[in-house]
Design a protein around this motif. Sequence first.
Motif, PDB file in Angstrom:
ATOM      1  N   PRO A   1       0.808  -1.212   0.000  1.00  0.00           N
ATOM      2  CA  PRO A   1       0.000   0.000   0.000  1.00  0.00           C
ATOM      3  C   PRO A   1       0.848   1.273   0.000  1.00  0.00           C
ATOM      4  CG  PRO A   1      -0.908  -1.595   1.519  1.00  0.00           C
ATOM      5  CD  PRO A   1       0.392  -2.149   1.035  1.00  0.00           C
ATOM      6  N   ALA A   2       1.936   1.266   0.764  1.00  0.00           N
ATOM      7  CA  ALA A   2       2.784   2.458   0.836  1.00  0.00           C
ATOM      8  C   ALA A   2       3.418   2.757  -0.511  1.00  0.00           C
ATOM      9  CB  ALA A   2       3.861   2.277   1.897  1.00  0.00           C
ATOM     10  N   ILE A   3       3.853   1.708  -1.211  1.00  0.00           N
ATOM     11  CA  ILE A   3       4.468   1.918  -2.518  1.00  0.00           C
ATOM     12  C   ILE A   3       3.434   2.427  -3.507  1.00  0.00           C
ATOM     13  CG2 ILE A   3       5.564   0.728  -4.449  1.00  0.00           C
ATOM     14  CD1 ILE A   3       6.924  -1.092  -2.428  1.00  0.00           C
ATOM     15  N   ALA A   4       2.232   1.875  -3.469  1.00  0.00           N
ATOM     16  CA  ALA A   4       1.172   2.319  -4.365  1.00  0.00           C
ATOM     17  C   ALA A   4       0.830   3.788  -4.132  1.00  0.00           C
ATOM     18  CB  ALA A   4      -0.070   1.452  -4.179  1.00  0.00           C
ATOM     19  N   GLN A   5       1.025   4.249  -2.908  1.00  0.00           N
ATOM     20  CA  GLN A   5       0.751   5.646  -2.585  1.00  0.00           C
ATOM     21  C   GLN A   5       1.944   6.562  -2.851  1.00  0.00           C
ATOM     22  OE1 GLN A   5      -0.675   5.776   1.495  1.00  0.00           O
ATOM     23  NE2 GLN A   5      -1.987   3.985   1.162  1.00  0.00           N
ATOM     24  N   GLY A   6       3.010   6.005  -3.385  1.00  0.00           N
ATOM     25  CA  GLY A   6       4.180   6.808  -3.699  1.00  0.00           C
ATOM     26  C   GLY A   6       5.003   7.212  -2.491  1.00  0.00           C
ATOM     27  N   LYS A   7       4.881   6.471  -1.414  1.00  0.00           N
ATOM     28  CA  LYS A   7       5.612   6.799  -0.195  1.00  0.00           C
ATOM     29  C   LYS A   7       6.995   6.142  -0.199  1.00  0.00           C
ATOM     30  CE  LYS A   7       1.489   7.249   2.753  1.00  0.00           C
ATOM     31  NZ  LYS A   7       0.806   6.707   3.959  1.00  0.00           N
ATOM     32  N   LEU A   8       7.932   6.782   0.467  1.00  0.00           N
ATOM     33  CA  LEU A   8       9.251   6.198   0.672  1.00  0.00           C
ATOM     34  C   LEU A   8       9.141   5.118   1.737  1.00  0.00           C
ATOM     35  CD1 LEU A   8      12.324   6.341   0.071  1.00  0.00           C
ATOM     36  CD2 LEU A   8      12.495   7.934   1.987  1.00  0.00           C
ATOM     37  N   VAL A   9       9.675   3.936   1.430  1.00  0.00           N
ATOM     38  CA  VAL A   9       9.562   2.798   2.334  1.00  0.00           C
ATOM     39  C   VAL A   9      10.957   2.347   2.753  1.00  0.00           C
ATOM     40  CG1 VAL A   9       8.765   0.423   2.592  1.00  0.00           C
ATOM     41  CG2 VAL A   9       7.420   2.045   1.250  1.00  0.00           C
ATOM     42  N   LEU A  10      11.173   2.216   4.036  1.00  0.00           N
ATOM     43  CA  LEU A  10      12.421   1.685   4.568  1.00  0.00           C
ATOM     44  C   LEU A  10      12.153   0.296   5.141  1.00  0.00           C
ATOM     45  CD1 LEU A  10      13.837   4.821   6.440  1.00  0.00           C
ATOM     46  CD2 LEU A  10      14.368   4.023   4.130  1.00  0.00           C
ATOM     47  N   ILE A  11      12.971  -0.666   4.753  1.00  0.00           N
ATOM     48  CA  ILE A  11      12.792  -2.044   5.205  1.00  0.00           C
ATOM     49  C   ILE A  11      13.903  -2.371   6.194  1.00  0.00           C
ATOM     50  CG2 ILE A  11      12.736  -4.459   4.502  1.00  0.00           C
ATOM     51  CD1 ILE A  11      11.680  -3.529   1.794  1.00  0.00           C
ATOM     52  N   HIS A  12      13.518  -2.787   7.369  1.00  0.00           N
ATOM     53  CA  HIS A  12      14.496  -3.084   8.414  1.00  0.00           C
ATOM     54  C   HIS A  12      15.096  -4.479   8.211  1.00  0.00           C
ATOM     55  CE1 HIS A  12      13.445   0.461  10.763  1.00  0.00           C
ATOM     56  NE2 HIS A  12      12.190   0.198  10.479  1.00  0.00           N
ATOM     57  N   ALA A  13      16.396  -4.568   8.448  1.00  0.00           N
ATOM     58  CA  ALA A  13      17.102  -5.840   8.357  1.00  0.00           C
ATOM     59  C   ALA A  13      18.164  -5.884   9.440  1.00  0.00           C
ATOM     60  CB  ALA A  13      17.731  -6.003   6.977  1.00  0.00           C
ATOM     61  N   ILE A  14      18.596  -7.091   9.765  1.00  0.00           N
ATOM     62  CA  ILE A  14      19.650  -7.295  10.755  1.00  0.00           C
ATOM     63  C   ILE A  14      20.786  -8.060  10.096  1.00  0.00           C
ATOM     64  CG2 ILE A  14      20.270  -8.516  12.883  1.00  0.00           C
ATOM     65  CD1 ILE A  14      17.472  -7.932  13.908  1.00  0.00           C
ATOM     66  N   GLU A  15      22.012  -7.589  10.299  1.00  0.00           N
ATOM     67  CA  GLU A  15      23.174  -8.283   9.750  1.00  0.00           C
ATOM     68  C   GLU A  15      23.941  -8.938  10.888  1.00  0.00           C
ATOM     69  OE1 GLU A  15      26.313  -7.802   6.205  1.00  0.00           O
ATOM     70  OE2 GLU A  15      25.963  -5.992   7.382  1.00  0.00           O
ATOM     71  N   GLY A  16      23.851 -10.268  10.940  1.00  0.00           N
ATOM     72  CA  GLY A  16      24.560 -11.009  11.961  1.00  0.00           C
ATOM     73  C   GLY A  16      23.646 -11.698  12.937  1.00  0.00           C
ATOM     74  N   GLY A  17      23.480 -13.021  12.777  1.00  0.00           N
ATOM     75  CA  GLY A  17      22.633 -13.799  13.672  1.00  0.00           C
ATOM     76  C   GLY A  17      23.000 -13.718  15.137  1.00  0.00           C
ATOM     77  N   PRO A  18      24.279 -13.528  15.498  1.00  0.00           N
ATOM     78  CA  PRO A  18      24.629 -13.443  16.921  1.00  0.00           C
ATOM     79  C   PRO A  18      23.918 -12.321  17.664  1.00  0.00           C
ATOM     80  CG  PRO A  18      26.594 -13.767  15.599  1.00  0.00           C
ATOM     81  CD  PRO A  18      25.481 -13.533  14.639  1.00  0.00           C
ATOM     82  N   LEU A  19      23.424 -11.327  16.937  1.00  0.00           N
ATOM     83  CA  LEU A  19      22.719 -10.227  17.583  1.00  0.00           C
ATOM     84  C   LEU A  19      21.343 -10.632  18.103  1.00  0.00           C
ATOM     85  CD1 LEU A  19      23.529  -7.480  14.914  1.00  0.00           C
ATOM     86  CD2 LEU A  19      24.644  -7.778  17.129  1.00  0.00           C
ATOM     87  N   VAL A  20      20.845 -11.772  17.656  1.00  0.00           N
ATOM     88  CA  VAL A  20      19.443 -12.122  17.904  1.00  0.00           C
ATOM     89  C   VAL A  20      19.231 -12.801  19.251  1.00  0.00           C
ATOM     90  CG1 VAL A  20      17.459 -13.389  16.982  1.00  0.00           C
ATOM     91  CG2 VAL A  20      19.043 -12.253  15.428  1.00  0.00           C
ATOM     92  N   GLY A  21      20.229 -13.507  19.759  1.00  0.00           N
ATOM     93  CA  GLY A  21      20.060 -14.177  21.039  1.00  0.00           C
ATOM     94  C   GLY A  21      21.146 -15.193  21.281  1.00  0.00           C
ATOM     95  N   ASP A  22      21.334 -15.591  22.547  1.00  0.00           N
ATOM     96  CA  ASP A  22      22.420 -16.510  22.887  1.00  0.00           C
ATOM     97  C   ASP A  22      21.954 -17.891  23.307  1.00  0.00           C
ATOM     98  OD1 ASP A  22      21.313 -15.789  25.279  1.00  0.00           O
ATOM     99  OD2 ASP A  22      23.180 -15.065  26.188  1.00  0.00           O
ATOM    100  N   THR A  23      20.647 -18.148  23.235  1.00  0.00           N
ATOM    101  CA  THR A  23      20.100 -19.486  23.454  1.00  0.00           C
ATOM    102  C   THR A  23      18.989 -19.712  22.434  1.00  0.00           C
ATOM    103  OG1 THR A  23      18.329 -18.826  24.989  1.00  0.00           O
ATOM    104  CG2 THR A  23      20.529 -19.261  25.943  1.00  0.00           C
ATOM    105  N   PRO A  24      18.688 -20.963  22.101  1.00  0.00           N
ATOM    106  CA  PRO A  24      17.592 -21.216  21.157  1.00  0.00           C
ATOM    107  C   PRO A  24      16.269 -20.594  21.577  1.00  0.00           C
ATOM    108  CG  PRO A  24      18.928 -23.186  21.371  1.00  0.00           C
ATOM    109  CD  PRO A  24      19.432 -22.216  22.403  1.00  0.00           C
ATOM    110  N   ASP A  25      15.950 -20.675  22.865  1.00  0.00           N
ATOM    111  CA  ASP A  25      14.686 -20.087  23.331  1.00  0.00           C
ATOM    112  C   ASP A  25      14.692 -18.569  23.165  1.00  0.00           C
ATOM    113  OD1 ASP A  25      13.625 -22.523  23.993  1.00  0.00           O
ATOM    114  OD2 ASP A  25      14.157 -22.385  26.129  1.00  0.00           O
ATOM    115  N   ALA A  26      15.815 -17.932  23.469  1.00  0.00           N
ATOM    116  CA  ALA A  26      15.909 -16.484  23.303  1.00  0.00           C
ATOM    117  C   ALA A  26      15.812 -16.106  21.837  1.00  0.00           C
ATOM    118  CB  ALA A  26      17.217 -15.971  23.904  1.00  0.00           C
TER     119      ALA A  26
END
Length: 257
Positions: A1-26
């Motif tokens: 919808p944002a693109i159809a309306q001509g809006k600038l869209v920023l897509i968030h991404a993360i580089e590096g899985g270690p940033l996500v957590g230090d245990t499987p549950d986390a």
Amino acid sequence: PAIAQGKLVLIHAIEGGPLVGDTPDAVRANVRELAQLGVASITVAHLFWRQVATNAPAVPFLPQWLYRLLFPQPAEPLTALGEALIRAMVDEHVLIDVTHMSDAATDATLALLDAIDPDRQVPLIASHAACLFGSLEYNIGDAHIEAIARRQGLIGLVAGTHYMADGLTKPTTFDASMELIFRHVDHIREVTGSHDYTAFGSDLDGFIKPTLPGLETPAGFARIEQRLVLKYGAPVAERICSGNALCNSATSFGKRL
């Protein structure tokens, strides 16, 4: 919808899985929260081994042999933490980015996906990469280009001379940069049979100095589109510049995107 309306869209991404957590549950809990906050992709590996997935050497001023000597990695390419991360990304519809992965880690990721997603509904992306014409382990060989295409993913070409020119002639002008870009675009087309799996990832704020001549700032990418139109025609140029990213990775895995 944002693109159809001509809006600038920023897509968030993360580089590096270690940033996500230090245990499987986390990891599972954090990926769920990140997905709800709008994170669209995670690069599982990064510059150094951090107990998730083994990575390819990607420090331009260090020869690969010296990198391996200084930063040794285990034989196991994907740990339990890495497996938990990939499973969580599949569950939460976060795109899996194999940039920076070692070949063995990419193979392990593909094997895991084949087990949990045999119908290949989950795409892979390599957000800032290059085709393997030389000897750099960071660059992507034909088997992995094919694997990304089989999962309707994308290869976003990096804007760094170190990677794009490995095994080829180093460019000194924007015209030469475009010839190099065409070589990579054509190679992906030769391997996959289509221009549907090519995009631009740039990594302009990353570890890519020197950049390809003419692409020192994002303004240069407008010139790339113009040259792609002249080389391949407007429909193909549009797909490479934006359409593939919107259609392949987004809509084929797009419950969130």
